[in-house]
Design an enzyme around this catalytic site. Structure first.
Site, short mmCIF file in Angstrom:
data_model
loop_
_atom_site.label_atom_id
_atom_site.label_comp_id
_atom_site.label_asym_id
_atom_site.label_seq_id
_atom_site.Cartn_x
_atom_site.Cartn_y
_atom_site.Cartn_z
N HIS A 121 0.86 -1.18 0.00
CA HIS A 121 0.00 0.00 0.00
C HIS A 121 0.90 1.23 0.00
CE1 HIS A 121 -2.84 2.97 1.69
NE2 HIS A 121 -3.82 2.15 1.34
N ASP A 198 3.17 -4.72 8.09
CA ASP A 198 1.91 -3.98 8.01
C ASP A 198 0.76 -4.97 8.12
OD1 ASP A 198 -0.40 -2.69 7.18
OD2 ASP A 198 0.44 -1.92 5.31
N GLN A 201 -4.49 -5.56 6.88
CA GLN A 201 -5.45 -6.47 6.27
C GLN A 201 -5.55 -7.82 6.98
OE1 GLN A 201 -7.55 -5.63 3.91
NE2 GLN A 201 -6.67 -3.59 3.70
N LYS A 224 -10.48 -1.67 10.55
CA LYS A 224 -10.56 -2.86 9.70
C LYS A 224 -10.83 -4.13 10.52
CE LYS A 224 -7.39 -0.81 6.30
NZ LYS A 224 -8.19 -0.64 5.08
N CYS A 362 -4.81 2.30 -3.76
CA CYS A 362 -3.61 2.88 -3.14
C CYS A 362 -2.42 1.93 -3.27
CB CYS A 362 -3.85 3.24 -1.68
SG CYS A 362 -5.02 4.59 -1.45
#
Length: 404
Positions: A121, A198, A201, A224, A362
């Site tokens: 991202h 990261d 997700q 999220k 993104c």
């Protein structure tokens, strides 16, 4: 087995209509919906406990502080973080990444190399480009294979004594592919490089154990994982967090302040300058409670069912091309229909009440890799159903017929 009917009743927004049709919400990779248990906790805070935390001796401040710190403890346990002081509240995943990248000059020097992947991202690319520009380091990129998986042979060849930092997402937001983060961390640590994963997700869709992954930093996005917007988490090892300088200065993050010199508070407050999103932090604890009640293993298994079913149904559309069509992935299907623009298809099915994401998500380098302008991204959550997938596929077929 999940009681999907009962679960769906917990999410008020799923009862609404869009353009005269029942809402089908398949944009969960952008943000998840919120159960009543989370929404009610926000209202309860502002109704019963609204006060600044850590600073007051009066009852409201103490009650709000207790609730906020109880939420930190819930997050600590949820991600198997060793201590609560390693659980830093931020405004979101992007804030968490920038908090590390802004101080990463203590780890990355002139001539060093920072490795990112080709499926990141923008929020996990741009801060590291900025770091490299500041210190005179070099950005290196792990290439992605045709199937959306990282080229791990190339990754291990990129590693060398100049490697100072490696940053990779756990799951690609653009493709849904799950990356081999434990292998990535182990390879980097052989060269004493720091690693940031990261987890935007992954945090609401699978069980995440930061100690098992063994990265130096791991970031999470509250919105999220059924929590509110404006709240996120940063985990770091105590060694890495103690070495990392604070991202912002102000109240709460100080020990002693004089005009000659300032000393900083210990963890976690060193990184929590100013009044935090108190309501968001408390509500994130409610989201963690909710996910624990449903069960992360149950969520992962059910969402995989939706992924398998959705993949089969989308493949039945003539001309459909799925990117990242592998078995080891989250419930995200990124696809196009040959000859048609994803924006046009997304706009038409929105008129039928179906929310998907279209564009580059993104993640422009991913689209450049496949030489496409963007994709349609259908991303599922545990409150979605196979019947909703059928509705989406029927709408897509109708849209394809209109545009062909």
């Amino acid at each position: 087995m999940l009681d999907i009917k009962k679960i769906r009743a917990d999410f008020p927004i799923l009862n609404r209509e869009v353009n005269g049709h029942p809402l089908v919400y398949f944009d969960n990779a952008a943000t998840s919906q919120k159960p009543s248990q989370v929404i009610d906790k926000i209202v309860e805070y502002y109704t019963m406990y609204n006060a600044n935390i850590h600073r007051g001796v009066h009852a409201l401040s103490q009650e709000a502080t207790d609730l906020f710190e109880a939420s930190r403890e819930k997050c600590r346990a949820f991600f198997n973080i060793p201590t609560a002081r390693q659980c830093i509240f931020t405004s979101g995943n992007t804030h968490s990444i920038n908090a590390v990248a802004s101080g990463a000059h203590v780890f990355v020097k002139k001539g060093d190399e920072v490795i990112v992947s080709a499926v990141e991202h923008h929020s996990n690319i741009v801060p590291w480009q900025m770091l490299c520009e500041r210190v005179g380091a070099h950005l290196r990129v792990i290439p992605v294979l045709d199937n959306g998986q990282l080229d791990m042979k190339a990754y291990h060849e990129l590693l060398n004594p100049k490697t100072a930092f490696v940053v990779v997402n756990h799951i690609s937001n653009a493709l849904g592919v799950t990356n081999p983060v434990k292998e990535i961390v182990a390879g980097a640590h052989k060269y004493q490089a720091k690693v940031l994963i990261d987890g935007a997700q992954s945090c609401g869709h699978m069980k995440v154990d930061v100690q098992d992954i063994n990265a130096d930093f791991y970031t999470m996005a509250g919105h999220k994982m059924c929590g509110p917007t404006g709240i996120g988490l940063l985990y770091g090892t105590e060694e890495a967090l103690n070495e990392l300088p604070p991202y912002q200065g102000g109240g709460e993050m100080i020990d002693q302040v004089t005009f000659e010199h300032t000393t900083y508070a210990g963890l976690p407050h060193k990184f929590e300058a100013g009044t935090p999103n108190i309501a968001g932090g408390i509500a994130l604890g409610a989201a963690v409670d909710y996910l624990n009640e449903v069960g992360m293993d149950n969520i992962a298994a059910y969402e995989n069912e939706l992924l398998v079913y959705g993949t089969e149904q989308i493949k039945s559309i003539p001309g459909a091309v799925i990117y990242g069509d592998v078995t080891d992935k989250a419930a995200v299907i990124s696809f196009n229909v040959e000859g048609l623009h994803p924006y046009d298809l997304g706009t038409i099915i929105d008129k039928l009440g179906i929310a998907v994401r279209t564009g580059h998500h993104c993640a422009q380098p991913v689209m450049d890799r496949y030489q496409i302008a963007g994709t349609i991204r259908a991303s599922f959550a545990f409150y979605n159903t196979k019947e909703e997938i059928d509705v989406m596929v029927q709408a897509l077929q109708r849209a394809v017929n209109m545009l062909s």
